[in-house]
Motif scaffolding. Sequence first.
Motif, PDB file in Angstrom:
ATOM      1  N   LEU A  33     -30.677  -8.380  37.816  1.00 45.18           N
ATOM      2  CA  LEU A  33     -30.709  -9.542  37.062  1.00 45.18           C
ATOM      3  C   LEU A  33     -29.808 -10.629  37.082  1.00 45.18           C
ATOM      4  N   SER A  34     -29.786 -11.700  37.026  1.00 43.63           N
ATOM      5  CA  SER A  34     -29.150 -12.887  36.881  1.00 43.63           C
ATOM      6  C   SER A  34     -28.032 -12.444  35.551  1.00 43.63           C
ATOM      7  N   LEU A  35     -26.763 -12.786  35.693  1.00 43.72           N
ATOM      8  CA  LEU A  35     -25.543 -12.311  34.631  1.00 43.72           C
ATOM      9  C   LEU A  35     -24.978 -13.379  34.514  1.00 43.72           C
ATOM     10  N   PRO A  36     -25.290 -14.376  33.850  1.00 39.73           N
ATOM     11  CA  PRO A  36     -24.338 -15.576  33.318  1.00 39.73           C
ATOM     12  C   PRO A  36     -23.529 -14.924  32.548  1.00 39.73           C
ATOM     13  N   TYR A  37     -22.056 -15.635  32.398  1.00 40.76           N
ATOM     14  CA  TYR A  37     -21.015 -15.005  31.673  1.00 40.76           C
ATOM     15  C   TYR A  37     -20.575 -15.967  30.670  1.00 40.76           C
ATOM     16  N   ALA A  67     -17.486 -15.152  40.563  1.00 35.59           N
ATOM     17  CA  ALA A  67     -17.827 -14.664  41.832  1.00 35.59           C
ATOM     18  C   ALA A  67     -18.229 -13.222  41.775  1.00 35.59           C
ATOM     19  N   LEU A  68     -17.720 -12.607  41.297  1.00 36.53           N
ATOM     20  CA  LEU A  68     -18.012 -11.050  41.073  1.00 36.53           C
ATOM     21  C   LEU A  68     -19.430 -10.660  40.525  1.00 36.53           C
ATOM     22  N   LEU A 121     -22.150 -19.655  45.233  1.00 41.75           N
ATOM     23  CA  LEU A 121     -23.370 -18.707  44.833  1.00 41.75           C
ATOM     24  C   LEU A 121     -24.186 -18.396  46.052  1.00 41.75           C
ATOM     25  N   PRO A 122     -24.938 -17.127  46.066  1.00 45.06           N
ATOM     26  CA  PRO A 122     -25.715 -16.708  47.291  1.00 45.06           C
ATOM     27  C   PRO A 122     -26.715 -17.801  47.442  1.00 45.06           C
TER      28      PRO A 122
END
Length: 224
Positions: A33-37, A67-68, A121-122
């Motif tokens: 899943l996308s993981l905003p921080y 980045a991680l 980002l990828p």
Amino acid sequence: LAELTRRQVFPMYLEVFHATSSALAAVRHQTDLSLPYHGEGLWVTQPGADSDPLFQEEAQVLASHLALLRSAWSNHECATKHIAGYSFGTYLPPLYTAASADIVARNISMVQAIFDQQVSLPGGGSPLFLLEMPLTFFVAGTLSIPAYFRRVTDQVACGLVLDVGHLWTAYRYSGAWRTQSLGQFLDDFLREYPVERVVEIHVAGLAVHDSMAGEAAVSDGRGE
């Protein structure tokens, strides 16, 4: 995440709160899943950030965490927990003044530049800095809260997080509840607030206490 899956609730993304690099790596390993921080400790309301080594260090750490996690955005409260060497146990909102908004805009620009330089980002591009309307136990300044955020976004290309619970506290602690219904307050607020910049909305965390039920009905125009 396992419990959500068991209940056949499939979120599009999960926002991860500030943690150690090893903990964030473990979370990243468990899901695609996308993981905003949700960052913590980068106090963009404070002057002198460009010459503060601690601020610069925190911005670098935040970039490494993004980045991680491969996060598309990072959310941070428009607040501080530290002023002039003193630490507080809760978020302190900014002074709602033009000078304060200008400081916030400059600090966000500086942090966004670090993201742009250090995180790819990828799918291309870099993470976006989001500014969250803070939890407000008092309101001080010469600008309305929405005008304050409008002044910030007029100067920097950041996104916003609109927290409905925090908006409720603004209604209560600004004293607006004495003269406006909640509906009128929200209409006036959102008319001035830069809603076109909102990327994320927080909707959980509040309920009307039994002791305030009658007062809430009055403020909403449903009682006498």
